[in-house]
Design a protein around this motif. Structure first.
Motif, PDB file in Angstrom:
ATOM      1  N   ARG A  73      33.009  47.075  60.376  1.00 45.52           N
ATOM      2  CA  ARG A  73      33.427  47.259  61.839  1.00 45.52           C
ATOM      3  C   ARG A  73      34.715  45.697  62.361  1.00 45.52           C
ATOM      4  N   ARG A  74      35.049  45.250  61.224  1.00 47.82           N
ATOM      5  CA  ARG A  74      36.671  44.514  61.736  1.00 47.82           C
ATOM      6  C   ARG A  74      37.234  44.733  61.802  1.00 47.82           C
ATOM      7  N   ASP A  75      38.850  44.980  62.109  1.00 57.24           N
ATOM      8  CA  ASP A  75      39.462  45.829  61.019  1.00 57.24           C
ATOM      9  C   ASP A  75      40.941  44.555  60.721  1.00 57.24           C
ATOM     10  N   MET A  76      41.414  45.193  59.642  1.00 58.54           N
ATOM     11  CA  MET A  76      42.039  44.412  58.287  1.00 58.54           C
ATOM     12  C   MET A  76      43.696  45.116  58.376  1.00 58.54           C
ATOM     13  N   ALA A 100      26.884  65.278  40.097  1.00 58.59           N
ATOM     14  CA  ALA A 100      26.446  65.191  39.447  1.00 58.59           C
ATOM     15  C   ALA A 100      24.974  65.929  39.796  1.00 58.59           C
ATOM     16  N   GLU A 101      24.906  66.219  41.308  1.00 54.94           N
ATOM     17  CA  GLU A 101      23.627  66.182  41.883  1.00 54.94           C
ATOM     18  C   GLU A 101      23.397  67.897  42.173  1.00 54.94           C
ATOM     19  N   GLY A 102      24.640  68.874  41.731  1.00 57.45           N
ATOM     20  CA  GLY A 102      24.914  70.131  42.059  1.00 57.45           C
ATOM     21  C   GLY A 102      24.769  70.454  43.503  1.00 57.45           C
ATOM     22  N   VAL A 103      24.985  69.448  44.226  1.00 53.50           N
ATOM     23  CA  VAL A 103      25.513  69.386  45.812  1.00 53.50           C
ATOM     24  C   VAL A 103      27.171  69.529  46.101  1.00 53.50           C
ATOM     25  N   ALA A 104      26.973  70.100  47.341  1.00 54.12           N
ATOM     26  CA  ALA A 104      28.545  70.272  47.864  1.00 54.12           C
ATOM     27  C   ALA A 104      29.415  68.976  48.574  1.00 54.12           C
ATOM     28  N   LEU A 105      30.684  69.139  48.505  1.00 55.79           N
ATOM     29  CA  LEU A 105      30.814  67.702  49.272  1.00 55.79           C
ATOM     30  C   LEU A 105      31.804  68.514  50.256  1.00 55.79           C
ATOM     31  N   ARG A 106      31.460  68.082  51.800  1.00 55.22           N
ATOM     32  CA  ARG A 106      31.706  69.209  52.907  1.00 55.22           C
ATOM     33  C   ARG A 106      32.884  68.161  53.641  1.00 55.22           C
ATOM     34  N   HIS A 107      32.655  67.014  53.424  1.00 55.04           N
ATOM     35  CA  HIS A 107      33.387  66.881  54.776  1.00 55.04           C
ATOM     36  C   HIS A 107      33.687  64.871  55.042  1.00 55.04           C
ATOM     37  N   VAL A 108      34.435  64.346  55.640  1.00 58.12           N
ATOM     38  CA  VAL A 108      34.967  62.878  55.255  1.00 58.12           C
ATOM     39  C   VAL A 108      34.680  62.638  57.023  1.00 58.12           C
ATOM     40  N   LYS A 109      33.738  61.475  56.995  1.00 56.34           N
ATOM     41  CA  LYS A 109      34.576  60.849  58.084  1.00 56.34           C
ATOM     42  C   LYS A 109      34.356  58.845  58.087  1.00 56.34           C
ATOM     43  N   PRO A 110      35.605  58.840  58.705  1.00 56.58           N
ATOM     44  CA  PRO A 110      35.752  57.452  58.667  1.00 56.58           C
ATOM     45  C   PRO A 110      34.915  56.405  58.839  1.00 56.58           C
ATOM     46  N   HIS A 111      34.675  54.942  58.702  1.00 52.62           N
ATOM     47  CA  HIS A 111      33.507  54.355  59.345  1.00 52.62           C
ATOM     48  C   HIS A 111      34.435  53.435  60.207  1.00 52.62           C
ATOM     49  N   GLY A 112      33.753  53.222  61.734  1.00 45.95           N
ATOM     50  CA  GLY A 112      33.736  51.596  62.319  1.00 45.95           C
ATOM     51  C   GLY A 112      35.304  51.411  62.086  1.00 45.95           C
ATOM     52  N   ALA A 113      35.658  50.448  62.151  1.00 43.32           N
ATOM     53  CA  ALA A 113      37.161  50.288  62.670  1.00 43.32           C
ATOM     54  C   ALA A 113      38.126  51.451  61.344  1.00 43.32           C
ATOM     55  N   TYR A 115      36.954  54.488  61.524  1.00 38.22           N
ATOM     56  CA  TYR A 115      37.379  55.700  62.155  1.00 38.22           C
ATOM     57  C   TYR A 115      38.190  54.976  63.885  1.00 38.22           C
ATOM     58  N   ASN A 116      38.116  54.525  63.889  1.00 38.28           N
ATOM     59  CA  ASN A 116      38.093  53.837  65.756  1.00 38.28           C
ATOM     60  C   ASN A 116      39.992  53.836  65.833  1.00 38.28           C
ATOM     61  N   ARG A 117      40.802  53.146  64.817  1.00 41.52           N
ATOM     62  CA  ARG A 117      41.929  52.870  64.501  1.00 41.52           C
ATOM     63  C   ARG A 117      42.897  54.843  64.157  1.00 41.52           C
ATOM     64  N   ALA A 118      41.440  54.838  63.138  1.00 39.70           N
ATOM     65  CA  ALA A 118      42.471  56.485  63.637  1.00 39.70           C
ATOM     66  C   ALA A 118      42.196  57.201  64.521  1.00 39.70           C
ATOM     67  N   ALA A 119      41.630  57.208  65.647  1.00 37.86           N
ATOM     68  CA  ALA A 119      41.273  57.621  66.987  1.00 37.86           C
ATOM     69  C   ALA A 119      42.413  57.985  67.376  1.00 37.86           C
ATOM     70  N   GLU A 176      38.460  56.146  79.194  1.00 37.38           N
ATOM     71  CA  GLU A 176      40.021  56.020  78.678  1.00 37.38           C
ATOM     72  C   GLU A 176      39.094  57.592  77.630  1.00 37.38           C
ATOM     73  N   GLY A 177      37.781  57.642  77.309  1.00 42.70           N
ATOM     74  CA  GLY A 177      36.989  58.508  76.331  1.00 42.70           C
ATOM     75  C   GLY A 177      36.928  57.835  75.215  1.00 42.70           C
ATOM     76  N   THR A 178      36.905  56.602  74.854  1.00 47.31           N
ATOM     77  CA  THR A 178      36.883  56.277  73.890  1.00 47.31           C
ATOM     78  C   THR A 178      35.348  55.047  73.773  1.00 47.31           C
ATOM     79  N   LEU A 179      34.731  54.898  72.393  1.00 52.27           N
ATOM     80  CA  LEU A 179      33.466  54.151  72.255  1.00 52.27           C
ATOM     81  C   LEU A 179      34.178  52.434  73.101  1.00 52.27           C
ATOM     82  N   VAL A 180      32.767  52.103  74.461  1.00 51.91           N
ATOM     83  CA  VAL A 180      32.292  50.628  74.188  1.00 51.91           C
ATOM     84  C   VAL A 180      32.285  49.965  73.539  1.00 51.91           C
ATOM     85  N   SER A 181      32.553  48.995  73.409  1.00 50.42           N
ATOM     86  CA  SER A 181      32.597  48.014  72.367  1.00 50.42           C
ATOM     87  C   SER A 181      31.239  47.448  72.061  1.00 50.42           C
TER      88      SER A 181
END
Length: 256
Positions: A73-76, A100-113, A115-119, A176-181
């Motif tokens: 959650r800390r930016d770098m 290994a488990e026969g499961v499809a990987l469907r999506h990628v969601k960045p986490h925390g800092a 994710y917020n930077r990508a926005a 502004e449509g962003t998440l409150v800290s």
């Protein structure tokens, strides 16, 4: 009308558990699994992929910055090129467990800092989408729903990747449509009924009320419930029940 309901999971590490994955998975249609940089470890990743397979929910990767002690959650001060390599490393690791488990990987969601930077950072979105395109062009990139959806989607599409935009019924929004800290009081919503009402509004009206009452437009293809919220299980159950009672189908995310 339909929507995906997702949750961040697999966020324990070693002997330390976080979240109630086995309970909350019953209410969601997709999960995002931590890949070891901000949380998770090989055993937790494998166990969470198996849980998804057993419960029939879609699987996504939840990569973060290399900040285990700060939970990502800390930016770098990392370049987009460095972050693209971080993403490749983490997605590749989870992809191996999925195979290994026969499961499809469907999506990628960045986490925390990350994710917020990508926005707000077009260069980063381009780098993330480019990295995913080199891995698998069928992967969906998840980003924060807001006023810039079209522009961010076009940037990702130019790299060959489709985006799905996300809203958070259990988080407070700024005008502004962003998440409150999370450092501020009231940033996380703990009342299941309040979150359920917000979720339905997000799907039907495509808006959310900001902390000052401003009505913020957003168009989302997925809603997130945080597994590290102590009320996460109750929140997810209430949101799904309210959506389905209103005729909204809950199913895994897909490209618009």
């Amino acid at each position: 009308m339909h929507i995906d309901l997702n949750c961040d999971m697999g966020e324990g590490f070693g002997a330390y558990a976080l979240g109630r994955d086995e309970e909350i998975v019953a209410s969601v249609s997709s999960i995002n699994i931590a890949c070891g940089f901000h949380a998770g470890d090989p055993h937790v990743m494998a166990r969470t992929v198996r849980l998804a397979r057993e419960r029939g929910v879609a699987v996504g990767a939840h990569p973060g910055l290399p900040d285990l002690i700060g939970f990502g959650r800390r930016d770098m001060d990392c370049s987009p090129e460095e972050i693209a390599d971080f993403l490749t490393y983490q997605v590749g690791a989870l992809q191996a467990f999925c195979r290994a488990e026969g499961v499809a990987l469907r999506h990628v969601k960045p986490h925390g800092a990350l994710y917020n930077r990508a926005a707000r950072d077009e260069r980063l979105v381009r780098a993330l989408a480019g990295a995913l395109a080199r891995i698998d062009r069928n992967l969906l990139l998840v980003g924060l729903a807001g006023r810039d959806n079209r522009r961010m989607a076009d940037i990702a599409a130019a790299e060959g990747i489709a985006m799905v935009f996300e809203a958070f019924p259990d988080r407070a929004y700024t005008p502004e449509g962003t998440l409150v800290s999370r450092r501020l009081s009231g940033a996380v919503i703990h009342d299941p009924q309040a979150a359920a009402a917000r979720a339905l509004r997000m799907v039907v009206e495509q808006t959310v009320a900001a902390v000052d009452g401003t009505v913020v437009p957003l168009a989302a293809g997925t809603l997130c419930v945080h597994g590290d919220n102590p009320e996460g299980v109750a929140l997810a159950a209430a949101i799904r029940q309210n959506l389905e009672a209103a005729g909204v189908a809950v199913r895994p995310m897909q490209a618009a």
